[in-house]
Write a protein that holds these residues in place. Structure first.
Motif, PDB file in Angstrom:
ATOM      1  N   UNK A  41       0.938  -1.274   0.054  1.00  0.00           N
ATOM      2  CA  UNK A  41      -0.054  -0.054  -0.165  1.00  0.00           C
ATOM      3  C   UNK A  41       0.855   1.247  -0.166  1.00  0.00           C
ATOM      4  N   UNK A  42       1.873   1.403   0.725  1.00  0.00           N
ATOM      5  CA  UNK A  42       2.827   2.428   0.970  1.00  0.00           C
ATOM      6  C   UNK A  42       3.579   2.548  -0.385  1.00  0.00           C
ATOM      7  N   UNK A  43       3.955   1.695  -1.167  1.00  0.00           N
ATOM      8  CA  UNK A  43       4.637   1.697  -2.261  1.00  0.00           C
ATOM      9  C   UNK A  43       3.780   2.192  -3.318  1.00  0.00           C
ATOM     10  N   UNK A  44       2.553   1.669  -3.483  1.00  0.00           N
ATOM     11  CA  UNK A  44       1.661   1.877  -4.419  1.00  0.00           C
ATOM     12  C   UNK A  44       1.067   3.322  -4.334  1.00  0.00           C
ATOM     13  N   UNK A  45       1.176   4.021  -2.913  1.00  0.00           N
ATOM     14  CA  UNK A  45       0.800   5.318  -3.193  1.00  0.00           C
ATOM     15  C   UNK A  45       1.669   6.218  -3.835  1.00  0.00           C
ATOM     16  N   UNK A  46       3.162   5.903  -3.657  1.00  0.00           N
ATOM     17  CA  UNK A  46       4.033   6.481  -4.381  1.00  0.00           C
ATOM     18  C   UNK A  46       4.021   6.565  -5.973  1.00  0.00           C
ATOM     19  N   UNK A  47       3.786   5.255  -6.238  1.00  0.00           N
ATOM     20  CA  UNK A  47       3.597   4.796  -7.682  1.00  0.00           C
ATOM     21  C   UNK A  47       2.364   5.326  -8.353  1.00  0.00           C
ATOM     22  N   UNK A  48       1.227   5.311  -7.838  1.00  0.00           N
ATOM     23  CA  UNK A  48       0.153   5.809  -8.285  1.00  0.00           C
ATOM     24  C   UNK A  48       0.138   7.452  -8.503  1.00  0.00           C
ATOM     25  N   UNK A  73      -1.231  -0.326 -10.132  1.00  0.00           N
ATOM     26  CA  UNK A  73      -2.769  -0.676 -10.270  1.00  0.00           C
ATOM     27  C   UNK A  73      -2.995  -1.955 -10.708  1.00  0.00           C
ATOM     28  N   UNK A  74      -3.544  -2.879 -10.042  1.00  0.00           N
ATOM     29  CA  UNK A  74      -3.833  -4.452 -10.517  1.00  0.00           C
ATOM     30  C   UNK A  74      -2.702  -5.336 -10.058  1.00  0.00           C
TER      31      UNK A  74
END
Length: 151
Positions: A41-48, A73-74
């Motif tokens: 979730x933390x890395x996803x925030x950066x990426x998104x 995403x995905x």
């Protein structure tokens, strides 16, 4: 727009506070009923944030391509981040909002590729994307808090 940047910084500060006291092992736990973990979730925030703001504006993302591939995403967690990798993710999480604000004020976001989000909201400008990203970050902050209750 200043408020939007302040909201982004505040939400990321809150995410960092949720990480306090957690071990590397704990941030990789996927509790029953969840499809990902705190680290994802933390890395996803950066990426998104990078995809919604930079990539869709025709600009280069400011995080590594492998991070994007693993946490966009995905995706689902396929590996554990090392302590060093997670520290880098946290540095990006905290530093990129300032860079975004500086880049916005410098006027580098001159084009935007329309993007329909999974919520049904269509992003059509950098301003829309910044506001929507704050909504997205709030969702994942809630997920992080929920996962933490099972640790």
């Amino acid at each position: 727009m200043k408020t939007q940047f302040d909201v982004l910084r505040k939400s990321r500060d809150l995410v960092i506070k949720e990480l306090e006291g957690l071990t590397l092992e704990q941030i990789h736990v996927i509790p029953a009923g969840f499809k990902n973990n705190i680290a994802w979730n933390v890395a996803h925030l950066v990426v998104t944030q990078q995809i919604l703001h930079y990539k869709l504006s025709g600009l280069n993302c400011l995080c590594p391509d492998d991070l994007i591939a693993d946490f966009k995403k995905g995706t689902v967690p396929t590996r554990q981040l090392t302590e060093e990798e997670f520290e880098e993710v946290k540095e990006l999480l905290l530093g990129l909002p300032d860079t975004l604000e500086e880049d916005f004020e410098a006027g580098i976001f001159t084009e935007y590729t329309e993007y329909p989000t999974s919520t049904g909201f269509v992003l059509s400008s950098i301003e829309n994307a910044i506001a929507f990203n704050n909504f997205h970050e709030g969702i994942h902050y809630g997920i992080i808090r929920s996962i933490k209750k099972f640790l």
